[in-house]
Design a protein around this motif. Sequence first.
Motif, PDB file in Angstrom:
ATOM      1  N   LEU A 147      -1.274   3.070   1.164  1.00  0.00           N
ATOM      2  CA  LEU A 147      -2.387   3.893   1.841  1.00  0.00           C
ATOM      3  C   LEU A 147      -1.915   4.258   3.391  1.00  0.00           C
ATOM      4  O   LEU A 147      -1.505   3.440   4.079  1.00  0.00           O
ATOM      5  N   LYS A 148      -2.418   5.547   3.812  1.00  0.00           N
ATOM      6  CA  LYS A 148      -2.056   5.786   4.845  1.00  0.00           C
ATOM      7  C   LYS A 148      -3.060   5.510   6.028  1.00  0.00           C
ATOM      8  O   LYS A 148      -3.913   6.239   6.645  1.00  0.00           O
TER       9      LYS A 148
ATOM     10  N   SER B 283     -15.190  12.896  -8.055  1.00  0.00           N
ATOM     11  CA  SER B 283     -15.338  13.887  -6.825  1.00  0.00           C
ATOM     12  C   SER B 283     -16.554  14.153  -6.719  1.00  0.00           C
ATOM     13  O   SER B 283     -17.472  14.215  -5.797  1.00  0.00           O
TER      14      SER B 283
ATOM     15  N   GLU C 101      -6.746  14.838   3.811  1.00  0.00           N
ATOM     16  CA  GLU C 101      -5.185  14.422   3.992  1.00  0.00           C
ATOM     17  C   GLU C 101      -4.376  15.322   4.828  1.00  0.00           C
ATOM     18  O   GLU C 101      -3.523  16.027   4.416  1.00  0.00           O
TER      19      GLU C 101
ATOM     20  N   GLN D 172      -4.855   7.679  -6.743  1.00  0.00           N
ATOM     21  CA  GLN D 172      -5.047   7.852  -8.317  1.00  0.00           C
ATOM     22  C   GLN D 172      -4.104   8.920  -8.741  1.00  0.00           C
ATOM     23  O   GLN D 172      -3.517   9.618  -8.157  1.00  0.00           O
TER      24      GLN D 172
ATOM     25  N   SER E 185      -0.050   5.591  -7.033  1.00  0.00           N
ATOM     26  CA  SER E 185       0.484   5.370  -5.521  1.00  0.00           C
ATOM     27  C   SER E 185      -0.001   3.910  -5.021  1.00  0.00           C
ATOM     28  O   SER E 185      -1.178   3.459  -5.316  1.00  0.00           O
TER      29      SER E 185
ATOM     30  N   ARG F  70      -6.662  13.202 -10.164  1.00  0.00           N
ATOM     31  CA  ARG F  70      -7.890  13.354  -9.283  1.00  0.00           C
ATOM     32  C   ARG F  70      -9.067  13.413 -10.546  1.00  0.00           C
ATOM     33  O   ARG F  70      -9.242  14.529 -11.074  1.00  0.00           O
TER      34      ARG F  70
ATOM     35  N   SER G 252      -9.521   6.740   1.908  1.00  0.00           N
ATOM     36  CA  SER G 252      -8.103   7.120   1.432  1.00  0.00           C
ATOM     37  C   SER G 252      -7.631   6.601   0.045  1.00  0.00           C
ATOM     38  O   SER G 252      -6.614   7.057  -0.380  1.00  0.00           O
TER      39      SER G 252
ATOM     40  N   PHE H 254      -8.904   7.129  -2.517  1.00  0.00           N
ATOM     41  CA  PHE H 254      -9.043   8.454  -3.260  1.00  0.00           C
ATOM     42  C   PHE H 254      -7.444   8.944  -3.821  1.00  0.00           C
ATOM     43  O   PHE H 254      -7.365   9.532  -4.777  1.00  0.00           O
ATOM     44  N   THR H 255      -6.670   8.812  -2.752  1.00  0.00           N
ATOM     45  CA  THR H 255      -5.336   9.180  -2.777  1.00  0.00           C
ATOM     46  C   THR H 255      -4.299   8.406  -3.765  1.00  0.00           C
ATOM     47  O   THR H 255      -3.197   9.044  -4.203  1.00  0.00           O
TER      48      THR H 255
ATOM     49  N   ARG I 113      -9.919  12.337   3.520  1.00  0.00           N
ATOM     50  CA  ARG I 113      -9.797  12.611   2.171  1.00  0.00           C
ATOM     51  C   ARG I 113      -8.874  14.096   2.210  1.00  0.00           C
ATOM     52  O   ARG I 113      -8.429  14.467   1.071  1.00  0.00           O
TER      53      ARG I 113
ATOM     54  N   ASP J  15      -2.025  16.732   8.057  1.00  0.00           N
ATOM     55  CA  ASP J  15      -0.711  16.130   8.248  1.00  0.00           C
ATOM     56  C   ASP J  15      -0.614  15.916   9.808  1.00  0.00           C
ATOM     57  O   ASP J  15       0.139  16.385  10.616  1.00  0.00           O
TER      58      ASP J  15
END
Length: 308
Positions: A171-172, A192, A260, A184, A168, A187, A179, A181-182, A258, A262
């Motif tokens: 980044l949000k 972790s 995430e 990868q 990805s 995971r 973030s 981390f998202t 982390r 909504d």
Amino acid sequence: MVNPLNVTYITFDGFVELHKYKYLFFVVIFTAYVLIICFNVTIMCLIWIHKNLHEPMYIFIAALLMNSVLYSTDIYPKLLIDVLSVKETTTYPICLSQSFIYYTLSGSEFLLLSAMSYDRYVSICKPLQYPTIMKKATVSVFLVLAWIVPVFEITVLVVLYANMKICSYTLKGIFCNSSIFTLQCVRSAVISLYGVLMLLNIGVFPLIFILFSYTRILIISYRSCKSVRRKAAQTCLPHLLVLINFSCFITYDVVVVRLEPDFPQHVRLIMTLQTILYHPLFNPIIYGLKMKEISKHLKNLFSQVKSH
């Protein structure tokens, strides 16, 4: 997105309608950065100049304020560039570097607050032993450890991230934090697990130590005379306010981001701006207003400025 030179670019997707409000964002961010620098540097200079502030408590405060300046400098200049750019991007290595500095300073913050709580504990609970325990050498060791320990621990995490494959490229958020981390593809259980151990070591354990120290101070103060209770309130309350403020923002950054959730984009932006704005502005204001000696020197400084 990967260019022909194999440089991986990351796009930030945290701003809301930036094309419409870019100049407003720029003015707000620039003003906040200038205020952060001015407020923190002013109190640091007062502590440096006045010899009656060359005590462990004030030295730790100066270290915290320096942390705030470095923390803000890691984030704000890049934000200002992104706001005026056509597209908000960064390279993956620069993103890792920014997050390295960000979390190193965050870890240092908890360790410095731990050192301050120990200093207050010795000062209030063991006043006769204070000069022999809190010597210059002891203070220096605390300061070095507060900055060195997070550097080594975060370095390991950054190396693990650098060797991970990412799938990805968005980044949000508006800067590089947990973030990443998202990004990868898969995971990593190793990352972790190490992240949890690191969080315990430079976040949770120092926090427990701080709470234990202030609980002991509260018990001793309650059993002592009114002057001891007043001293405890004057010197411990600012530290507790800073601790609560910082702990809330770090909890949001490390845990909520982390997970995430909504959240609507504008809610996420507001919470992120609070994280990077309130804390570095909050520290000098709290210490400037609540610490008696610093407040006195600030009033003298303002009176001299007015007289000129």
